[in-house]
Motif scaffolding. Structure first.
Motif, PDB file in Angstrom:
ATOM      1  N   ALA A   1       9.663   4.100   6.492  1.00  0.00           N
ATOM      2  CA  ALA A   1       8.679   5.086   6.041  1.00  0.00           C
ATOM      3  C   ALA A   1       8.730   5.219   4.518  1.00  0.00           C
ATOM      4  N   ALA A   2       7.562   5.383   3.931  1.00  0.00           N
ATOM      5  CA  ALA A   2       7.464   5.557   2.477  1.00  0.00           C
ATOM      6  C   ALA A   2       6.171   6.306   2.164  1.00  0.00           C
ATOM      7  N   PHE A   3       6.158   6.975   1.040  1.00  0.00           N
ATOM      8  CA  PHE A   3       4.939   7.645   0.610  1.00  0.00           C
ATOM      9  C   PHE A   3       3.905   6.584   0.238  1.00  0.00           C
ATOM     10  N   ASN A   4       2.659   6.805   0.668  1.00  0.00           N
ATOM     11  CA  ASN A   4       1.590   5.861   0.355  1.00  0.00           C
ATOM     12  C   ASN A   4       0.927   6.226  -0.972  1.00  0.00           C
ATOM     13  N   LYS A   5      -0.035   5.426  -1.387  1.00  0.00           N
ATOM     14  CA  LYS A   5      -0.679   5.627  -2.695  1.00  0.00           C
ATOM     15  C   LYS A   5      -1.358   6.984  -2.794  1.00  0.00           C
TER      16      LYS A   5
ATOM     17  N   PHE B   1      -1.204  12.505  -4.957  1.00  0.00           N
ATOM     18  CA  PHE B   1      -1.072  13.953  -4.750  1.00  0.00           C
ATOM     19  C   PHE B   1       0.072  14.507  -5.606  1.00  0.00           C
ATOM     20  N   PHE B   2       1.220  13.845  -5.558  1.00  0.00           N
ATOM     21  CA  PHE B   2       2.371  14.299  -6.347  1.00  0.00           C
ATOM     22  C   PHE B   2       2.090  14.204  -7.845  1.00  0.00           C
ATOM     23  N   LYS B   3       1.408  13.150  -8.248  1.00  0.00           N
ATOM     24  CA  LYS B   3       1.086  12.969  -9.667  1.00  0.00           C
ATOM     25  C   LYS B   3       0.245  14.137 -10.171  1.00  0.00           C
ATOM     26  N   LYS B   4      -0.741  14.525  -9.384  1.00  0.00           N
ATOM     27  CA  LYS B   4      -1.612  15.646  -9.772  1.00  0.00           C
ATOM     28  C   LYS B   4      -0.873  16.973  -9.676  1.00  0.00           C
TER      29      LYS B   4
END
Length: 72
Positions: free
Chosen positions: A44-48, A53-56
């Motif tokens: 499992a990994a965070f997708n683009k 979302f995290f960047k914003k």
């Protein structure tokens, strides 16, 4: 390849008073799924879209994104 710097990401969460529960709710995923991605369990990994979302949410620079999501 995505290799999460978990310590840096957790520090960022704490700095913004975020928890796995609050973030997973905002993202529309279960806490279990969020935890699996955070701990990179079972591939499992965070997708683009989630990284965006995290960047914003955290107003992250490209350099900081690289440090968090593409660490060695």
């Amino acid at each position: 390849m995505i290799k999460l710097n978990k310590a840096l990401f957790r520090a960022l969460m704490a700095e913004h008073n975020d928890t796995q529960r609050t973030l997973s709710s905002m993202m529309g995923i279960s806490e279990q799924t969020f935890s699996a991605k955070l701990n990179e369990k079972g591939g499992a990994a965070f997708n683009k879209a989630e990284m965006s979302f995290f960047k914003k949410r955290y107003n992250l620079s490209a350099t900081k994104m690289d440090m968090i999501f593409f660490s060695n």
